[in-house]
Design a protein around this motif. Structure first.
Motif, PDB file in Angstrom:
ATOM      1  N   ALA A  36      31.260 127.623  46.878  1.00 49.64           N
ATOM      2  CA  ALA A  36      30.893 126.215  47.002  1.00 49.64           C
ATOM      3  C   ALA A  36      30.210 125.701  45.745  1.00 49.64           C
ATOM      4  O   ALA A  36      29.632 124.645  45.751  1.00 49.64           O
ATOM      5  N   SER A  37      30.245 126.445  44.664  1.00 47.04           N
ATOM      6  CA  SER A  37      29.558 126.059  43.433  1.00 47.04           C
ATOM      7  C   SER A  37      30.484 125.241  42.534  1.00 47.04           C
ATOM      8  O   SER A  37      30.839 125.662  41.447  1.00 47.04           O
ATOM      9  N   TYR A  38      30.869 124.062  43.003  1.00 45.86           N
ATOM     10  CA  TYR A  38      31.677 123.180  42.162  1.00 45.86           C
ATOM     11  C   TYR A  38      30.768 122.498  41.145  1.00 45.86           C
ATOM     12  O   TYR A  38      29.609 122.201  41.440  1.00 45.86           O
ATOM     13  N   ALA A  39      31.312 122.250  39.979  1.00 52.61           N
ATOM     14  CA  ALA A  39      30.524 121.598  38.937  1.00 52.61           C
ATOM     15  C   ALA A  39      30.309 120.130  39.301  1.00 52.61           C
ATOM     16  O   ALA A  39      31.238 119.444  39.721  1.00 52.61           O
ATOM     17  N   ALA A  40      29.114 119.670  39.125  1.00 52.66           N
ATOM     18  CA  ALA A  40      28.784 118.276  39.402  1.00 52.66           C
ATOM     19  C   ALA A  40      29.430 117.365  38.361  1.00 52.66           C
ATOM     20  O   ALA A  40      29.881 117.822  37.304  1.00 52.66           O
ATOM     21  N   TRP A  41      29.438 116.080  38.652  1.00 51.16           N
ATOM     22  CA  TRP A  41      30.125 115.124  37.789  1.00 51.16           C
ATOM     23  C   TRP A  41      29.435 114.993  36.434  1.00 51.16           C
ATOM     24  O   TRP A  41      30.093 114.954  35.402  1.00 51.16           O
ATOM     25  N   LEU A  42      28.116 114.956  36.393  1.00 52.40           N
ATOM     26  CA  LEU A  42      27.406 114.729  35.140  1.00 52.40           C
ATOM     27  C   LEU A  42      27.615 115.850  34.120  1.00 52.40           C
ATOM     28  O   LEU A  42      27.936 115.562  32.961  1.00 52.40           O
ATOM     29  N   PRO A  43      27.487 117.132  34.478  1.00 52.79           N
ATOM     30  CA  PRO A  43      27.786 118.171  33.478  1.00 52.79           C
ATOM     31  C   PRO A  43      29.236 118.129  33.000  1.00 52.79           C
ATOM     32  O   PRO A  43      29.515 118.411  31.833  1.00 52.79           O
ATOM     33  N   ARG A  44      30.156 117.756  33.886  1.00 50.87           N
ATOM     34  CA  ARG A  44      31.554 117.639  33.473  1.00 50.87           C
ATOM     35  C   ARG A  44      31.726 116.515  32.460  1.00 50.87           C
ATOM     36  O   ARG A  44      32.429 116.651  31.469  1.00 50.87           O
ATOM     37  N   ALA A  45      31.066 115.378  32.714  1.00 50.64           N
ATOM     38  CA  ALA A  45      31.158 114.250  31.796  1.00 50.64           C
ATOM     39  C   ALA A  45      30.507 114.587  30.458  1.00 50.64           C
ATOM     40  O   ALA A  45      31.042 114.248  29.393  1.00 50.64           O
ATOM     41  N   GLU A  46      29.369 115.275  30.499  1.00 46.66           N
ATOM     42  CA  GLU A  46      28.700 115.671  29.254  1.00 46.66           C
ATOM     43  C   GLU A  46      29.550 116.662  28.466  1.00 46.66           C
ATOM     44  O   GLU A  46      29.648 116.563  27.230  1.00 46.66           O
ATOM     45  N   ALA A  47      30.180 117.608  29.152  1.00 48.48           N
ATOM     46  CA  ALA A  47      31.049 118.572  28.471  1.00 48.48           C
ATOM     47  C   ALA A  47      32.255 117.871  27.850  1.00 48.48           C
ATOM     48  O   ALA A  47      32.664 118.188  26.735  1.00 48.48           O
ATOM     49  N   PHE A  48      32.818 116.900  28.568  1.00 45.35           N
ATOM     50  CA  PHE A  48      33.953 116.139  28.043  1.00 45.35           C
ATOM     51  C   PHE A  48      33.550 115.368  26.795  1.00 45.35           C
ATOM     52  O   PHE A  48      34.273 115.339  25.794  1.00 45.35           O
ATOM     53  N   PHE A  49      32.369 114.741  26.821  1.00 48.61           N
ATOM     54  CA  PHE A  49      31.887 113.992  25.676  1.00 48.61           C
ATOM     55  C   PHE A  49      31.668 114.913  24.474  1.00 48.61           C
ATOM     56  O   PHE A  49      32.049 114.586  23.348  1.00 48.61           O
ATOM     57  N   LEU A  50      31.050 116.082  24.698  1.00 50.82           N
ATOM     58  CA  LEU A  50      30.827 117.034  23.607  1.00 50.82           C
ATOM     59  C   LEU A  50      32.153 117.532  23.039  1.00 50.82           C
ATOM     60  O   LEU A  50      32.302 117.655  21.814  1.00 50.82           O
ATOM     61  N   ASP A  51      33.121 117.807  23.907  1.00 44.15           N
ATOM     62  CA  ASP A  51      34.440 118.242  23.427  1.00 44.15           C
ATOM     63  C   ASP A  51      35.122 117.147  22.611  1.00 44.15           C
ATOM     64  O   ASP A  51      35.786 117.443  21.608  1.00 44.15           O
ATOM     65  N   CYS A  52      34.960 115.892  23.012  1.00 44.63           N
ATOM     66  CA  CYS A  52      35.528 114.787  22.217  1.00 44.63           C
ATOM     67  C   CYS A  52      34.878 114.714  20.846  1.00 44.63           C
ATOM     68  O   CYS A  52      35.558 114.475  19.845  1.00 44.63           O
ATOM     69  N   LEU A  53      33.562 114.932  20.782  1.00 45.62           N
ATOM     70  CA  LEU A  53      32.887 114.939  19.483  1.00 45.62           C
ATOM     71  C   LEU A  53      33.380 116.086  18.603  1.00 45.62           C
ATOM     72  O   LEU A  53      33.586 115.907  17.403  1.00 45.62           O
ATOM     73  N   ILE A  54      33.573 117.258  19.204  1.00 46.89           N
ATOM     74  CA  ILE A  54      34.047 118.411  18.438  1.00 46.89           C
ATOM     75  C   ILE A  54      35.481 118.203  17.982  1.00 46.89           C
ATOM     76  O   ILE A  54      35.834 118.505  16.837  1.00 46.89           O
ATOM     77  N   ASN A  55      36.320 117.687  18.867  1.00 50.55           N
ATOM     78  CA  ASN A  55      37.740 117.522  18.541  1.00 50.55           C
ATOM     79  C   ASN A  55      37.989 116.378  17.568  1.00 50.55           C
ATOM     80  O   ASN A  55      38.797 116.515  16.654  1.00 50.55           O
TER      81      ASN A  55
END
Length: 191
Positions: free
Chosen positions: A38-57
């Motif tokens: 039941a340990s699904y990732a919450a929306w905020l860490p997913r959004a933060e990870a997506f933003f960081l990946d966009c900065l890296i890419n």
């Protein structure tokens, strides 16, 4: 005229007995990974990870294209076009390399740099293993379906029971905490 029925070797069932053993099905069904954890990732860490990946890419490309634009603006006439073009193309090449390396990393481990930083990972819903490069690429391409209608596909993960976006639902991927271990898989064939 009737022929006598042949008798088999000792230990084999005769045609009258017909008592063959029943074997279990070759591929038993296993419980789905998402139902086990039941340990699904919450929306905020997913959004933060997506933003960081966009900065890296895309960050190096934006910076180098800005530098190329500045070189072109500061030079008089056509003297700055070639260096500006070279710097801009290096930025595009850096973006392509970053996107491919992130895609390979996510396919093999389930984590991009952003997901690793925020301690989440993408796994297949069916067995909890890393998605593989092909499924990771399919998921990236399906993420364009998250944007229509004011980004409804991205917002969907807030209230969904498995915290999936539209792209996750299409590709059968869930994002879980990085500390969640995949379910143990039984040996195939039973040997």
């Amino acid at each position: 005229m009737t022929y006598p029925r042949p008798e088999g070797p000792p230990g084999y069932p005769t045609p009258q007995q017909e008592t063959w053993p029943s074997y279990p099905p070759h591929h038993p069904t296993y419980p789905r990974y998402a139902e086990q954890y039941a340990s699904y990732a919450a929306w905020l860490p997913r959004a933060e990870a997506f933003f960081l990946d966009c900065l890296i890419n895309f960050g190096p490309m934006w910076v180098l294209m800005g530098v190329g634009y500045a070189i072109d603006e500061q030079s008089s006439g056509d003297s700055g076009e070639v260096p500006a073009s070279i710097v801009s193309w290096v930025g595009i090449l850096a973006m392509l390399v970053a996107v491919v390396l992130q895609l390979i990393r996510e396919g093999r481990t389930g984590q991009t740099v952003g997901k690793a930083f925020f301690a989440i990972r993408a796994v297949r819903d069916s067995d909890g293993l890393a998605p593989g490069v092909g499924l990771a690429l399919s998921r990236r391409l399906c993420q364009f379906l998250n944007w229509p209608v004011f980004g409804l596909g991205w917002w969907w993960a807030i209230w969904d029971t498995k915290k999936q976006t539209f792209a996750d639902k299409i590709t059968g991927v869930v994002v879980v905490g990085a500390d969640v271990e995949p379910a143990r898989q039984p040996a195939v064939g039973g040997w």
